[in-house]
Scaffold this motif. Structure first.
Motif: not given
Length: 110
Positions: A1-4, A6-8
């Motif tokens: 989830m790194e780089g993801e 919060y909106k997605t």
């Protein structure tokens, strides 16, 4: 989830999405059946939505209120998705080309 963003991140349950949007759970599931929205599923099969999904649901609901058929909305969503994919591919090609030029001339990216 790194780089993801919060909106997605798909972490919001359908009940909360219903509360936030004012759409019934049944209506939200209908939009999923019509392939207008694609939630993830938890291990137990529960739907999980993101803030981006909520924004998209509101856009869909507004278009439906204006009388736009779901098929037309789906076509617009597919066109937008294709456009984003093409833009992403162009960006990748530009970065690769810039890297090749920089390597050829011994330059560094800033």
């Amino acid at each position: 989830m790194e780089g993801e963003s919060y909106k997605t991140r798909k972490v919001i349950t359908i009940g909360i999405v219903s509360e936030l949007t004012g759409l019934s759970e049944r209506r939200i599931r209908y939009y999923e059946e019509r392939k207008l929205i694609t939630p993830e599923r938890s291990e137990k099969g529960n739907r999980k939505y993101s803030f981006s999904d909520i924004e998209q649901l509101m856009d869909i609901a507004n278009k439906r209120e204006e009388g736009v058929p779901t098929q037309e909305i789906r076509q617009d969503i597919l066109k937008e998705k294709k456009k984003k994919e093409e833009e992403n591919e162009r960006d990748i090609r530009k970065k690769m080309l810039r890297g090749q030029i920089n390597a050829q001339f011994g330059l560094r990216d800033k």
